[in-house]
Design a protein around this motif. Structure first.
Motif, PDB file in Angstrom:
ATOM      1  N   VAL A  15       0.845  -1.201   0.000  1.00 26.94           N
ATOM      2  CA  VAL A  15       0.000   0.000   0.000  1.00 26.94           C
ATOM      3  C   VAL A  15       0.875   1.243   0.000  1.00 26.94           C
ATOM      4  O   VAL A  15       1.903   1.288   0.681  1.00 26.94           O
ATOM      5  N   ALA A  16       0.452   2.227  -0.766  1.00 25.08           N
ATOM      6  CA  ALA A  16       1.168   3.493  -0.826  1.00 25.08           C
ATOM      7  C   ALA A  16       0.192   4.653  -0.653  1.00 25.08           C
ATOM      8  O   ALA A  16      -1.003   4.523  -0.928  1.00 25.08           O
TER       9      ALA A  16
ATOM     10  N   ALA B  68       5.113   4.409   1.301  1.00 27.77           N
ATOM     11  CA  ALA B  68       4.636   3.080   0.940  1.00 27.77           C
ATOM     12  C   ALA B  68       5.082   2.066   1.978  1.00 27.77           C
ATOM     13  O   ALA B  68       6.086   2.279   2.683  1.00 27.77           O
ATOM     14  N   ILE B  69       4.339   0.969   2.050  1.00 28.32           N
ATOM     15  CA  ILE B  69       4.661  -0.086   3.005  1.00 28.32           C
ATOM     16  C   ILE B  69       4.420  -1.438   2.367  1.00 28.32           C
ATOM     17  O   ILE B  69       3.434  -1.645   1.650  1.00 28.32           O
ATOM     18  N   HIS B  70       5.333  -2.353   2.597  1.00 25.70           N
ATOM     19  CA  HIS B  70       5.200  -3.721   2.104  1.00 25.70           C
ATOM     20  C   HIS B  70       4.044  -4.412   2.813  1.00 25.70           C
ATOM     21  O   HIS B  70       3.707  -4.056   3.959  1.00 25.70           O
ATOM     22  N   TRP B  71       3.444  -5.433   2.156  1.00 22.84           N
ATOM     23  CA  TRP B  71       2.279  -6.083   2.754  1.00 22.84           C
ATOM     24  C   TRP B  71       2.607  -6.696   4.112  1.00 22.84           C
ATOM     25  O   TRP B  71       1.744  -6.787   4.976  1.00 22.84           O
ATOM     26  N   SER B  72       3.879  -7.085   4.317  1.00 24.77           N
ATOM     27  CA  SER B  72       4.274  -7.678   5.591  1.00 24.77           C
ATOM     28  C   SER B  72       4.474  -6.633   6.682  1.00 24.77           C
ATOM     29  O   SER B  72       4.565  -6.968   7.868  1.00 24.77           O
ATOM     30  N   GLY B  73       4.593  -5.365   6.264  1.00 26.10           N
ATOM     31  CA  GLY B  73       4.917  -4.315   7.218  1.00 26.10           C
ATOM     32  C   GLY B  73       6.406  -4.209   7.487  1.00 26.10           C
ATOM     33  O   GLY B  73       6.837  -3.349   8.250  1.00 26.10           O
TER      34      GLY B  73
ATOM     35  N   ARG C  48       8.875  13.234   9.232  1.00 32.37           N
ATOM     36  CA  ARG C  48       7.635  13.864   9.703  1.00 32.37           C
ATOM     37  C   ARG C  48       6.436  12.921   9.583  1.00 32.37           C
ATOM     38  O   ARG C  48       5.523  12.963  10.412  1.00 32.37           O
ATOM     39  N   PHE C  49       6.416  12.089   8.566  1.00 32.03           N
ATOM     40  CA  PHE C  49       5.305  11.158   8.319  1.00 32.03           C
ATOM     41  C   PHE C  49       5.756   9.742   8.642  1.00 32.03           C
ATOM     42  O   PHE C  49       6.913   9.383   8.446  1.00 32.03           O
ATOM     43  N   THR C  50       4.801   8.944   9.122  1.00 33.77           N
ATOM     44  CA  THR C  50       5.058   7.534   9.404  1.00 33.77           C
ATOM     45  C   THR C  50       3.924   6.688   8.849  1.00 33.77           C
ATOM     46  O   THR C  50       2.754   6.938   9.163  1.00 33.77           O
ATOM     47  N   ILE C  51       4.284   5.715   8.020  1.00 34.99           N
ATOM     48  CA  ILE C  51       3.291   4.786   7.485  1.00 34.99           C
ATOM     49  C   ILE C  51       3.341   3.500   8.293  1.00 34.99           C
ATOM     50  O   ILE C  51       4.418   3.035   8.673  1.00 34.99           O
ATOM     51  N   SER C  52       2.183   2.934   8.569  1.00 34.61           N
ATOM     52  CA  SER C  52       2.115   1.686   9.331  1.00 34.61           C
ATOM     53  C   SER C  52       0.864   0.932   8.901  1.00 34.61           C
ATOM     54  O   SER C  52       0.026   1.461   8.173  1.00 34.61           O
ATOM     55  N   ARG C  53       0.756  -0.307   9.355  1.00 36.00           N
ATOM     56  CA  ARG C  53      -0.415  -1.076   8.972  1.00 36.00           C
ATOM     57  C   ARG C  53      -0.813  -2.040  10.076  1.00 36.00           C
ATOM     58  O   ARG C  53       0.023  -2.474  10.866  1.00 36.00           O
ATOM     59  N   ASP C  54      -2.094  -2.348  10.108  1.00 36.23           N
ATOM     60  CA  ASP C  54      -2.641  -3.345  11.008  1.00 36.23           C
ATOM     61  C   ASP C  54      -3.365  -4.345  10.117  1.00 36.23           C
ATOM     62  O   ASP C  54      -4.510  -4.102   9.708  1.00 36.23           O
TER      63      ASP C  54
ATOM     64  N   LEU D 203       5.101  -8.374  -5.758  1.00 34.10           N
ATOM     65  CA  LEU D 203       6.131  -8.921  -4.866  1.00 34.10           C
ATOM     66  C   LEU D 203       6.906  -7.798  -4.182  1.00 34.10           C
ATOM     67  O   LEU D 203       7.213  -7.873  -2.988  1.00 34.10           O
ATOM     68  N   TYR D 204       7.216  -6.765  -4.967  1.00 36.97           N
ATOM     69  CA  TYR D 204       8.014  -5.664  -4.434  1.00 36.97           C
ATOM     70  C   TYR D 204       7.179  -4.394  -4.351  1.00 36.97           C
ATOM     71  O   TYR D 204       6.221  -4.216  -5.100  1.00 36.97           O
ATOM     72  N   VAL D 205       7.573  -3.493  -3.474  1.00 38.35           N
ATOM     73  CA  VAL D 205       6.871  -2.228  -3.327  1.00 38.35           C
ATOM     74  C   VAL D 205       7.252  -1.299  -4.475  1.00 38.35           C
ATOM     75  O   VAL D 205       8.429  -1.145  -4.799  1.00 38.35           O
ATOM     76  N   ASP D 206       6.246  -0.703  -5.098  1.00 38.55           N
ATOM     77  CA  ASP D 206       6.482   0.253  -6.174  1.00 38.55           C
ATOM     78  C   ASP D 206       6.262   1.671  -5.653  1.00 38.55           C
ATOM     79  O   ASP D 206       5.448   1.900  -4.769  1.00 38.55           O
TER      80      ASP D 206
END
Length: 123
Positions: free
Chosen positions: A33-34, A49-54, A66-72, A101-104
């Motif tokens: 996700v980006a 952007a963040i890889h599906w695994s986090g 300044r920004f932080t991307i994260s996922r649950d 497979l890879y983050v774009d």
């Protein structure tokens, strides 16, 4: 796959907002996700952007620190915590997903997009 963003709004410079991107897909497929943003009369630009695994995250130089991307993944939700906001961060923010497979880092490589959420930072 349906992506729904929330959390945008109006904030003063130096303030914070947290954007959320909820994915309706409840399968085990992993999505990278980006976040992208688009200012008036400008092209859409990569933010984070963040890889599906986090396990891996990526940031544009303009937001690094300044920004932080994260996922649950249990909630199928990706977050963008935005601190120390500046007027130049004003834009419509979009989340995008791809099961690659890879983050774009380029917008055309993402298959699914949300409707966007407006972020306005006043000086």
């Amino acid at each position: 796959v349906q992506l729904v963003e929330s959390g945008g709004g109006l904030v003063q410079a130096g303030g914070s907002l947290r954007l959320s991107c909820a994915n309706s897909d409840r399968t085990d497929r992993g999505y990278n996700v980006a976040w992208f943003r688009q200012q008036s009369n400008k092209e859409r630009e990569f933010v984070a952007a963040i890889h599906w695994s986090g396990g891996s995250t990526y940031y544009a130089d303009s937001v690094k620190g300044r920004f932080t991307i994260s996922r649950d993944n249990a909630k199928n939700t990706v977050y963008l915590q935005m601190n120390s906001l500046k007027p130049e961060d004003t834009a419509v923010y979009y989340c995008a997903a791809a099961s690659t497979l890879y983050v774009d880092l380029e917008a055309p490589l993402y298959d699914y997009w949300g409707q966007g959420t407006q972020v306005t930072v006043s000086s």
